[in-house]
Design a protein around this motif. Structure first.
Motif, PDB file in Angstrom:
ATOM      1  N   ARG A 186      -8.192   3.441 -13.314  1.00 30.00           N
ATOM      2  CA  ARG A 186      -8.723   2.350 -13.877  1.00 30.00           C
ATOM      3  C   ARG A 186      -7.419   1.487 -14.116  1.00 30.00           C
ATOM      4  NH1 ARG A 186     -12.988   1.659 -18.519  1.00 30.00           N
ATOM      5  NH2 ARG A 186     -14.342   2.406 -16.793  1.00 30.00           N
ATOM      6  N   THR A 187      -6.296   1.902 -14.666  1.00 33.27           N
ATOM      7  CA  THR A 187      -5.029   1.385 -15.108  1.00 33.27           C
ATOM      8  C   THR A 187      -4.013   1.504 -14.481  1.00 33.27           C
ATOM      9  OG1 THR A 187      -4.821   2.830 -16.941  1.00 33.27           O
ATOM     10  CG2 THR A 187      -6.013   1.286 -17.626  1.00 33.27           C
ATOM     11  N   PRO A 188      -2.915   0.563 -14.249  1.00 38.02           N
ATOM     12  CA  PRO A 188      -2.078   0.686 -13.255  1.00 38.02           C
ATOM     13  C   PRO A 188      -0.949   1.982 -13.997  1.00 38.02           C
ATOM     14  CG  PRO A 188      -2.288  -1.668 -13.785  1.00 38.02           C
ATOM     15  CD  PRO A 188      -3.372  -0.834 -14.651  1.00 38.02           C
ATOM     16  N   GLN A 189      -0.478   2.935 -13.122  1.00 40.76           N
ATOM     17  CA  GLN A 189       0.503   3.747 -13.556  1.00 40.76           C
ATOM     18  C   GLN A 189       2.211   3.502 -13.060  1.00 40.76           C
ATOM     19  OE1 GLN A 189      -0.901   6.514 -15.088  1.00 40.76           O
ATOM     20  NE2 GLN A 189      -2.703   5.119 -15.119  1.00 40.76           N
ATOM     21  N   ASN A 190       2.851   3.603 -14.131  1.00 42.42           N
ATOM     22  CA  ASN A 190       4.404   3.634 -13.811  1.00 42.42           C
ATOM     23  C   ASN A 190       4.808   4.743 -13.059  1.00 42.42           C
ATOM     24  OD1 ASN A 190       6.515   1.913 -14.133  1.00 42.42           O
ATOM     25  ND2 ASN A 190       7.291   2.987 -16.024  1.00 42.42           N
ATOM     26  N   ILE A 191       5.200   4.411 -11.906  1.00 46.82           N
ATOM     27  CA  ILE A 191       5.658   5.490 -10.824  1.00 46.82           C
ATOM     28  C   ILE A 191       6.784   5.528 -10.317  1.00 46.82           C
ATOM     29  CG2 ILE A 191       4.899   7.008  -8.995  1.00 46.82           C
ATOM     30  CD1 ILE A 191       2.805   7.072 -11.098  1.00 46.82           C
ATOM     31  N   LEU A 192       7.609   6.681 -10.395  1.00 47.62           N
ATOM     32  CA  LEU A 192       9.088   6.309  -9.567  1.00 47.62           C
ATOM     33  C   LEU A 192       8.904   6.117  -8.074  1.00 47.62           C
ATOM     34  CD1 LEU A 192      11.165   9.531 -11.003  1.00 47.62           C
ATOM     35  CD2 LEU A 192      11.708   7.415 -11.007  1.00 47.62           C
ATOM     36  N   TRP A 193       9.599   5.319  -7.563  1.00 49.47           N
ATOM     37  CA  TRP A 193       9.463   4.935  -6.170  1.00 49.47           C
ATOM     38  C   TRP A 193       9.770   6.327  -5.183  1.00 49.47           C
ATOM     39  CZ3 TRP A 193       7.707   1.080  -3.359  1.00 49.47           C
ATOM     40  CH2 TRP A 193       7.582  -0.158  -4.173  1.00 49.47           C
ATOM     41  N   LYS A 194      10.716   6.944  -5.586  1.00 49.91           N
ATOM     42  CA  LYS A 194      10.920   8.299  -4.771  1.00 49.91           C
ATOM     43  C   LYS A 194       9.662   9.186  -4.670  1.00 49.91           C
ATOM     44  CE  LYS A 194      13.214  11.234  -8.445  1.00 49.91           C
ATOM     45  NZ  LYS A 194      14.476  12.078  -8.554  1.00 49.91           N
ATOM     46  N   SER A 195       8.699   9.146  -5.743  1.00 51.20           N
ATOM     47  CA  SER A 195       7.557   9.827  -5.602  1.00 51.20           C
ATOM     48  C   SER A 195       6.510   9.263  -4.778  1.00 51.20           C
ATOM     49  CB  SER A 195       6.962   9.876  -7.093  1.00 51.20           C
ATOM     50  OG  SER A 195       7.686  10.646  -7.816  1.00 51.20           O
ATOM     51  N   LEU A 196       6.632   7.978  -4.135  1.00 49.85           N
ATOM     52  CA  LEU A 196       5.842   7.348  -3.180  1.00 49.85           C
ATOM     53  C   LEU A 196       6.093   7.207  -1.770  1.00 49.85           C
ATOM     54  CD1 LEU A 196       5.436   4.116  -5.658  1.00 49.85           C
ATOM     55  CD2 LEU A 196       3.550   6.314  -5.435  1.00 49.85           C
ATOM     56  N   THR A 197       5.047   7.257  -0.916  1.00 46.32           N
ATOM     57  CA  THR A 197       5.084   6.977   0.500  1.00 46.32           C
ATOM     58  C   THR A 197       4.678   5.757   0.799  1.00 46.32           C
ATOM     59  OG1 THR A 197       5.356   9.231   0.948  1.00 46.32           O
ATOM     60  CG2 THR A 197       5.035   7.800   2.817  1.00 46.32           C
ATOM     61  N   LYS A 256       0.695  -1.191  -0.079  1.00 47.45           N
ATOM     62  CA  LYS A 256       0.032  -0.076   0.144  1.00 47.45           C
ATOM     63  C   LYS A 256       0.920   1.342  -0.134  1.00 47.45           C
ATOM     64  CE  LYS A 256      -4.198   1.993   2.246  1.00 47.45           C
ATOM     65  NZ  LYS A 256      -5.007   1.944   3.479  1.00 47.45           N
ATOM     66  N   VAL A 257       0.613   1.979  -0.996  1.00 45.24           N
ATOM     67  CA  VAL A 257       1.603   3.251  -1.171  1.00 45.24           C
ATOM     68  C   VAL A 257       0.449   4.713  -1.219  1.00 45.24           C
ATOM     69  CG1 VAL A 257       3.595   1.980  -2.072  1.00 45.24           C
ATOM     70  CG2 VAL A 257       1.563   2.972  -3.502  1.00 45.24           C
ATOM     71  N   GLN A 258       1.282   5.707  -0.901  1.00 38.07           N
ATOM     72  CA  GLN A 258       0.524   7.127  -1.230  1.00 38.07           C
ATOM     73  C   GLN A 258       1.621   7.850  -1.942  1.00 38.07           C
ATOM     74  OE1 GLN A 258      -0.086   9.687   2.215  1.00 38.07           O
ATOM     75  NE2 GLN A 258      -2.190   9.684   1.544  1.00 38.07           N
ATOM     76  N   LEU A 259       0.798   8.409  -3.035  1.00 43.56           N
ATOM     77  CA  LEU A 259       1.754   9.568  -4.042  1.00 43.56           C
ATOM     78  C   LEU A 259       1.820  10.718  -3.573  1.00 43.56           C
ATOM     79  CD1 LEU A 259       2.640   9.865  -7.060  1.00 43.56           C
ATOM     80  CD2 LEU A 259       0.599  10.991  -7.437  1.00 43.56           C
TER      81      LEU A 259
END
Length: 235
Positions: free
Chosen positions: A45-56, A4-7
């Motif tokens: 709806r669709t998965p997004q490709n996100i940088l790890w450093k942009s997530l908590t 579980k992550v938060q942008l």
């Protein structure tokens, strides 16, 4: 593993719903590289490709498991570990590698090339008193960003080295047949060890000679320097 992550960054330039605070979970889909992860946000709806450093990471179960594993790793490193910190030739960060054997005598080896994560690991290792072998020399600004205490250690070692040079050192400078710069050999005693350093590049060698002159360190000349070198050194 679904985490579980938060942008935490505003990524609305990529998707209008990628606003700070949006919550989702990581997926098993392979990302572009290890810096990214595919996240299934609840509002998209669709998965997004996100940088790890942009997530908590806000997954309490995952964080607790990670904390326990980290504690076990630190204890194993204290008992039988080998840690190496490597810098590139240009002084930038290269990698932090470490290996150890767990209580079941199973060998573990890790190599981390991400500066931010390596800095976090290094801080924990340092706090635990784990010895870290260094390879290469970092730029001052890079070392400062990596770890403030590590940077202060560099400054302290630099000062200790120079005090040793001033009190025990001597230099031999060689000039070629035309009076041009050839090399400087610097010898001194530091921590009861005889040290020898050679400076082949003129810019660094001349800078060193000026510093040695300012602190009255003995300098011996082999050959006769040309006029511009004499003038620069005030000979």
């Amino acid at each position: 593993m679904n985490i579980k992550v938060q942008l935490k960054d505003d990524l609305t330039r990529y998707h209008p719903l990628l606003t700070p605070g949006v919550v989702g979970y990581t997926t098993d889909r392979n990302p572009i590289n290890d810096c990214f992860v595919y996240v299934q946000f609840y509002s998209i709806r669709t998965p997004q490709n996100i940088l790890w450093k942009s997530l908590t990471i806000i997954d309490e179960e995952y964080l607790e498991e990670k904390r326990k594993k980290r504690e076990m790793m630190i204890e194993s490193l204290k008992e039988n570990g080998n840690v190496e910190l490597h810098w590139h030739h240009n002084g930038s960060f290269k990698k932090l590698s470490y290996q150890y054997r767990n209580k079941k005598n199973k060998r573990h080896f890790f190599c981390n090339c991400f500066s931010d994560l390596s800095a976090e690991l290094y801080a924990e290792m340092r706090k635990a008193g784990i010895k870290v072998r260094e390879f290469g020399v970092p730029q001052d600004a890079v070392a400062y960003r990596f770890n403030r205490d590590y940077y202060n250690d560099i400054l302290n070692r630099r000062e200790e080295r120079w005090r040793a040079i001033v009190s025990t050192g001597e230099a031999v400078v060689e000039w070629n047949r035309n009076g041009g710069y050839e090399r400087v050999d610097l010898t001194y005693i530091w921590k009861d060890e005889h040290k020898t350093e050679t400076f082949l590049k003129r810019e660094k060698g001349m800078k060193l000679l000026l510093e040695l002159q300012n602190d009255n360190v003995s300098i011996y000349h082999i050959g006769d320097p040309q006029y511009r070198n004499k003038r620069m050194l005030g000979l």
